[in-house]
Design a protein around this motif. Structure first.
Motif, short mmCIF file in Angstrom:
data_model
loop_
_atom_site.label_atom_id
_atom_site.label_comp_id
_atom_site.label_asym_id
_atom_site.label_seq_id
_atom_site.Cartn_x
_atom_site.Cartn_y
_atom_site.Cartn_z
N ILE A 1 -6.12 -1.31 7.49
CA ILE A 1 -5.07 -2.32 7.58
C ILE A 1 -4.80 -2.71 9.03
O ILE A 1 -4.60 -3.88 9.35
CB ILE A 1 -3.79 -1.80 6.90
CG1 ILE A 1 -3.99 -1.74 5.37
CG2 ILE A 1 -2.60 -2.73 7.20
CD1 ILE A 1 -2.84 -1.11 4.63
N ALA B 1 -6.25 -2.83 1.63
CA ALA B 1 -6.67 -2.52 3.00
C ALA B 1 -7.93 -3.29 3.39
O ALA B 1 -8.02 -3.82 4.50
CB ALA B 1 -6.90 -1.02 3.13
N SER C 1 0.80 -1.22 0.00
CA SER C 1 0.00 0.00 0.00
C SER C 1 0.84 1.27 0.00
O SER C 1 0.41 2.29 -0.55
CB SER C 1 -0.95 0.00 1.20
OG SER C 1 -1.92 -1.01 1.07
N ALA D 1 -6.74 4.22 4.87
CA ALA D 1 -6.04 2.96 4.55
C ALA D 1 -5.37 2.37 5.77
O ALA D 1 -5.48 1.16 6.04
CB ALA D 1 -5.02 3.20 3.44
#
Length: 482
Positions: free
Chosen positions: A223, A416, A60, A219
């Motif tokens: 996560i 995510a 990411s 995000a």
């Protein structure tokens, strides 16, 4: 060539070919790195002690850096030259690849990956723009089909290359490979790609900061939520702060004289539908890649090379199918192709999720993987074609930037979301625990894929005659001139 409202578009064949080849191989290099890293995730888990959060950010951070600087790169390209910024992006990507290879901890690797994403974002935004600059509007579907096919080679080669390198050498070499390729691309691009510019726009620094903070906040909350708790201050603060930043970004973009993402472009139905579909497609592709590569190694017990081979039915078809899909889009429009592609991809991975839960092994998954591979090979180039064909020549730079930004934000969202569902329902350790997280994560990604069909419905079929008639006579496409 400097493109302006009063200049004659020139499409010499040699320039078209070289521009398409070099811009496509830049996409090849960037795409190769994404999927090579996906294959390396179990190795990074073991050698660097990275958990789900660290592994998620390995992917990411790259996508976030990518998304953050696409629009800034496009704006700078319009002002200082699209070729110049394309070369700058490739150079930064090459340098940061070397920094990734020299990383000794997961934290330094994540930081280097973010910088790598910045270079990749600039390069890819300008890659699409220089292809559109060099190609007549009525041939862009075929051109983006070739671009999708070459990018698809990276998708197909990434897992195999990653498996071979990790099994035979060390994970650092997946990054060292970019260095010689990047150097060659820089030299050849300076020689073969013509310089073009668009409408000069100021760089929207506040928009850049707000959009990056917004995507980063949401995000990281997705996560980390499964590991630290969904009610923890860091997670709640990420959701709230990210949402506030994105709202402020939209407000700012409506008021500033030089927005990084001109909201007026979304009045164009085909542009809007293409961008939303790009978001969904990237979420499905990267989210599934994140969990499925780990499933094959940690739950099924395959070595890295075996993982790469088993991913081929999914990722190895683009080189054959994408050029055909691009040519079909020239004659029938992109909408039906995008819809079919999304449906096939969603159905394929929904079947895989159910098979994994039943413990049927890899063999029965081959046919669903083929369906998913056909689907993404059809949708990937036709979505790009729908976006780029919906705008005028002066808008290709910002259109490429906006659509690629949304696509990369989709990739961050997909990883995510997959990580959040995986950690909430399962985790690492026994294969049964991994499957307990993998199955619901994959089902959620399939539902997201199906939702993209609604966005694809608003894409219109291109009207070449109307587009040509709307141009001044001296700017209408004609015989190629050098």
């Amino acid at each position: 060539m400097t493109l302006s409202d009063n200049s004659l578009p020139a499409y010499p064949k040699a320039r078209q070919r070289w521009t398409l080849i070099l811009a496509s191989f830049a996409s090849f290099m960037v795409g190769l790195d994404v999927l090579v890293v996906t294959t390396a995730l179990p190795t990074l888990h073991e050698e660097l002690g990275a958990g789900v959060s660290g592994l998620g950010w390995t992917v990411s951070a790259y996508e976030l850096g990518f998304a953050a600087f696409i629009l800034t790169g496009a704006a700078l390209g319009d002002r200082f030259g699209r070729r110049a910024l394309f070369v700058t992006g490739v150079g930064l990507f090459t340098l940061s690849s070397a920094l990734c290879a020299m990383s000794g901890t997961i934290e330094t690797l994540i930081a280097a990956r973010a910088l790598q994403g910045v270079g990749g974002g600039i390069a890819i935004a300008l890659a699409l723009a220089v292809i559109a600059d060099a190609t007549p509007p009525q041939e862009r579907g075929a051109a983006f089909g070739v671009w999708g096919a070459i990018s698809g080679v990276a998708v197909a080669a990434g897992p195999l290359v990653g498996g071979l390198i990790i099994q035979g050498f060390a994970w650092q070499w997946i990054f060292w490979l970019n260095v010689p390729v990047g150097v060659v691309l820089i030299v050849m691009s300076l020689m073969k790609i013509a310089e073009t510019r668009g409408e000069t726009r100021a760089v929207d620094l506040l928009g850049l900061v707000l959009s990056t903070l917004g995507v980063f906040g949401i995000a990281q909350a997705l996560i980390r939520g499964g590991e630290v708790g969904w009610t923890s201050p860091a997670v709640l603060g990420g959701f709230v702060g990210g949402a506030v930043a994105l709202v402020l970004f939209v407000i700012w973009e409506t008021r500033t004289s030089s927005p990084m993402m001109p909201l007026s472009m979304f009045r164009n139905r085909s542009f809007t539908g293409g961008c939303l579909t790009s978001f969904v497609l990237a979420a499905a592709l990267y989210g599934n890649g994140f969990v499925f590569a780990q499933y094959l190694q940690l739950a099924e017990g395959n070595d890295p090379l075996g993982v790469g081979i088993r991913l081929l039915p999914w990722v190895g078809l683009a080189i054959f199918i994408s050029p055909i899909a691009g040519k079909m889009a020239d004659s029938m429009g992109e909408r039906p192709l995008v819809i079919v592609g999304l449906l096939l991809h969603g159905i394929g991975f929904l079947a895989i999720a159910l098979m994994a839960s039943a413990g049927t092994g890899y063999g029965p998954m081959i046919f669903p993987l083929l369906l998913a591979g056909i689907g993404v090979s059809i949708a990937f180039p036709t979505v790009a074609s729908a976006v780029m064909r919906s705008v005028s020549p002066m808008e290709v730079g910002i259109a490429a930037g906006v659509s690629n930004t949304i696509r990369q934000v989709g990739a961050v969202f997909g990883v995510a979301a997959a990580a959040a569902v995986f950690t909430a329902a399962g985790g690492y350790g026994a294969s049964e625990r991994f499957v307990a997280g993998f199955t619901p994560a994959t089902i959620v990604l399939a539902v997201i894929t199906f939702a993209g069909v609604a966005a694809a419905l608003i894409i219109r079929r291109p009207d070449y005659e109307a587009s040509a008639a709307s141009m001044p006579p001296e700017a209408q496409p004609g015989p190629a001139t050098s």
